[in-house]
Enzyme design. Structure first.
Site, PDB file in Angstrom:
ATOM      1  NE  ARG A 147      -1.993   2.183   3.430  1.00 22.15           N
ATOM      2  CZ  ARG A 147      -2.433   2.931   4.425  1.00 22.15           C
ATOM      3  NH1 ARG A 147      -3.889   2.420   4.891  1.00 22.15           N
ATOM      4  NH2 ARG A 147      -1.946   3.516   4.968  1.00 22.15           N
ATOM      5  CE1 TYR A 159      -5.705   9.133  10.256  1.00 19.62           C
ATOM      6  CE2 TYR A 159      -6.038   7.949   8.407  1.00 19.62           C
ATOM      7  CZ  TYR A 159      -5.981   8.127   9.639  1.00 19.62           C
ATOM      8  OH  TYR A 159      -6.520   7.139  10.794  1.00 19.62           O
ATOM      9  CG  ASP A 210      -6.742   4.042   3.129  1.00 15.47           C
ATOM     10  OD1 ASP A 210      -7.604   4.298   2.805  1.00 15.47           O
ATOM     11  OD2 ASP A 210      -6.534   3.544   4.131  1.00 15.47           O
ATOM     12  CG  HIS A 212      -7.141   7.298   4.951  1.00 15.30           C
ATOM     13  ND1 HIS A 212      -5.729   7.415   4.296  1.00 15.30           N
ATOM     14  CD2 HIS A 212      -6.769   6.217   5.736  1.00 15.30           C
ATOM     15  CE1 HIS A 212      -4.753   6.521   4.969  1.00 15.30           C
ATOM     16  NE2 HIS A 212      -5.583   5.666   5.689  1.00 15.30           N
ATOM     17  CD  GLU A 236      -8.082   1.047   2.594  1.00 12.98           C
ATOM     18  OE1 GLU A 236      -6.987   0.327   2.218  1.00 12.98           O
ATOM     19  OE2 GLU A 236      -8.229   1.006   3.880  1.00 12.98           O
ATOM     20  CD  GLU A 262     -10.002   1.654   7.266  1.00 15.19           C
ATOM     21  OE1 GLU A 262      -9.405   0.938   6.380  1.00 15.19           O
ATOM     22  OE2 GLU A 262      -9.513   2.550   7.855  1.00 15.19           O
ATOM     23  NE  ARG A 283      -9.349  -1.815   3.797  1.00 16.26           N
ATOM     24  CZ  ARG A 283      -8.340  -2.203   4.479  1.00 16.26           C
ATOM     25  NH1 ARG A 283      -7.999  -3.571   4.671  1.00 16.26           N
ATOM     26  NH2 ARG A 283      -7.751  -1.349   5.443  1.00 16.26           N
ATOM     27  CD  GLU A 339      -4.451  -2.476   6.723  1.00 15.09           C
ATOM     28  OE1 GLU A 339      -5.632  -2.855   7.071  1.00 15.09           O
ATOM     29  OE2 GLU A 339      -3.743  -1.318   6.625  1.00 15.09           O
ATOM     30  CD1 TRP A 402     -13.833  15.237   1.597  1.00 14.77           C
ATOM     31  CD2 TRP A 402     -13.446  14.458   3.835  1.00 14.77           C
ATOM     32  NE1 TRP A 402     -12.840  15.531   2.205  1.00 14.77           N
ATOM     33  CE2 TRP A 402     -12.220  14.972   3.391  1.00 14.77           C
ATOM     34  CE3 TRP A 402     -13.174  13.765   4.938  1.00 14.77           C
ATOM     35  CZ2 TRP A 402     -11.025  15.429   4.032  1.00 14.77           C
ATOM     36  CZ3 TRP A 402     -12.021  14.099   5.757  1.00 14.77           C
ATOM     37  CH2 TRP A 402     -11.158  14.675   5.014  1.00 14.77           C
TER      38      TRP A 402
HETATM   39  O1  KDG Z   1      -7.713   3.374  13.381  1.00 14.44           O
HETATM   40  C1  KDG Z   1      -7.770   3.864  12.165  1.00 14.44           C
HETATM   41  C2  KDG Z   1      -6.669   3.227  11.249  1.00 14.44           C
HETATM   42  O2  KDG Z   1      -6.813   1.730  11.543  1.00 14.44           O
HETATM   43  C3  KDG Z   1      -6.790   3.334  10.205  1.00 14.44           C
HETATM   44  O3  KDG Z   1      -6.535   4.663   9.604  1.00 14.44           O
HETATM   45  C4  KDG Z   1      -6.062   2.599   9.134  1.00 14.44           C
HETATM   46  O4  KDG Z   1      -6.898   3.243   7.036  1.00 14.44           O
HETATM   47  C5  KDG Z   1      -6.378   2.529   7.704  1.00 14.44           C
HETATM   48  C6  KDG Z   1      -5.857   1.114   7.056  1.00 14.44           C
HETATM   49  O5  KDG Z   1      -6.403   0.902   5.732  1.00 14.44           O
HETATM   50  O6  KDG Z   1      -5.152   0.587   7.705  1.00 14.44           O
HETATM   51 MG    MG Z   2      -7.876   2.406   5.351  1.00 14.01          MG
END
Ligand code: KDG
Ligand code: MG
Length: 402
Positions: A147, A159, A210, A212, A236, A262, A283, A339, A402
């Site tokens: 990733r 981030y 990712d 996020h 992602e 996630e 996820r 992951e 968002w």
């Molecule tokens: O607690 C939040 C994290 O697990 C996250 O930011 C990590 O996005 C993440 C990932 O894909 O591992």
């Molecule tokens: Mg993530």
């Protein structure tokens, strides 16, 4: 057979973890991961004050009935805090089931569909050169999927990118930090990172990214389209998932595969995403998505729509969850990828693990149940300390929408 007691173990070996231990009259106990990053005490309190008293005296083998008791039997259904508690209870009960039957978890849910589980690691850096160098090192260390996250020029802190040399950890001690992000700078820059990564790393390695959830649907569609030439394994969380229909725009415009979920916690977060085939990977992890009992149903439904697993596995999910994920991935037909971020050294003082990374894959042994144990004395050496995930604002200070 009866549940005699249960306890919640909160500890912080480098980061906070919540572990549920359910004990029985036959001396067998089971473990569940109840960690919800930045909300640990909320789950611990729900378990201690509301769930554990209703668990005592039940037969731990009745995983289906107990799951429905804690999900459908509760008036206020769903939500991350309560679903993390339901997940931990369910994981602990499946652990007990495996131990009393003397067999690893994967044997209880279909046996082995494969011998080992393909994983992806995290690679990041402040700028493109550092990212590609780190990715090349990860590939040398055996990873076949990476990733890739990169600092964005003009954005103070992106981030997902680690600061300095310490291991990546998005939560910070104390109240949430406020961070600033510029989506337009990000969108203009990220395709160039993947262009360079493909030039340097070639086409064999799987590349993932990712977002996020930091884009609107139209921004995410543009990104997915511009990344198409670099053949990502997945993009992602391109958008926040609350609006399932938001994924339609991305799908219409691009063939970049999409992973999401996630932060989801039930099958109802996926109904439109599945039935309209708007995503490719799920996820939602075992420790937040209702445990083994619920995820077996989620993945049965996903398989009808050619959708595969891609479980969340960051370091804020404990080794108990990772082991359960490996068992689950070994067993189901529609496995995609897992992951894998190795935990810090102190974590291994508290948890005894039964999995090992080799040549791009995780392997697990045949210890009955999930196979991970906790040393409560070691856990007591690392007391809980509040840590929270950051809050995000636009560069002008506006809270992100968002
Ligand atoms: O607690 C939040 C994290 O697990 C996250 O930011 C990590 O996005 C993440 C990932 O894909 O591992
Ligand atoms: Mg993530």
């Amino acid at each position: 057979m009866k549940i005699t007691s249960a306890k919640v173990i909160v500890c912080s070996p480098g980061r906070n973890f919540v572990t549920l231990k359910i004990l029985t009259d036959e001396g067998v106990y089971g473990l569940g991961d109840a960690t919800l990053n930045g909300m640990e005490k909320a789950v611990a309190s729900y378990l201690e004050n509301y769930c554990i008293p209703s668990l005592i005296g039940r037969d731990p083998r009745n995983t289906e009935d107990i799951w429905h008791y804690f999900y459908r039997g509760v008036y206020w259904r769903r939500g991350a805090v309560s679903m993390t508690a339901v997940s931990a209870i369910d994981m602990a009960l499946w652990d007990i089931k495996g131990k009393i039957l003397g067999t690893p978890l994967y044997n209880l849910i279909g046996g082995k569909s494969r011998e080992k589980v393909l994983v992806y690691c995290h690679v990041n850096g402040k700028e493109t050169g550092e990212v590609t160098e780190n990715a090349a090192k990860a590939i040398e260390n055996g990873f076949r999927a990476v990733r890739v996250q990169c600092g964005v020029p003009g954005v103070g802190h992106a981030y997902g990118v680690q600061k300095g040399s310490r291991a990546y950890e998005p939560a910070h001690r104390g109240i949430p930090r406020e961070e600033y992000f510029d989506t337009s700078k990000y969108l203009n820059f990220i395709p160039s990172v993947f262009e360079k990564a493909r030039q340097v790393l070639g086409s064999d390695v799987h590349l993932l990214h990712d977002v996020h959830h930091r884009c609107t649907p139209v921004e995410a569609a543009r990104l997915a389209q511009e990344l198409e030439p670099f053949h990502l394994f997945w993009l992602e969380d391109p958008v926040a998932g609350e609006l399932q229909e938001g994924l339609r725009m991305i799908r219409k415009i691009s063939t970049t595969p999409i992973a999401i979920g996630e932060v989801f916690n039930t099958i109802y977060d996926y109904t439109t995403l599945f039935s309209e085939q708007l995503i490719d990977y799920v996820r939602m992890p075992i420790c937040h998505g209702g445990g083994i009992t619920h995820l077996l149903k989620v993945f049965a439904m996903a398989s009808v729509y050619h959708i595969n697993s891609g479980f969340h596995g960051a370091t804020d999910l404990s080794p108990v969850n990772l082991a359960a994920s490996i068992h689950f991935n070994m067993a189901i037909n529609n496995f995609g990828i897992q992951e894998y971020m190795p935990h810090q050294e102190e974590v291994n003082e508290v948890f005894t693990i039964n999995y090992v990374f080799k040549d791009g894959f995780l392997n697990i042994d045949d210890t009955p149940g999930t196979g991970v144990d906790i040393d409560e004395k070691a856990a007591a050496k690392y007391p809980y300390e509040m840590a929270r995930l950051p809050v995000n604002r636009k560069m002008d200070g506006t809270m992100f929408n968002w």
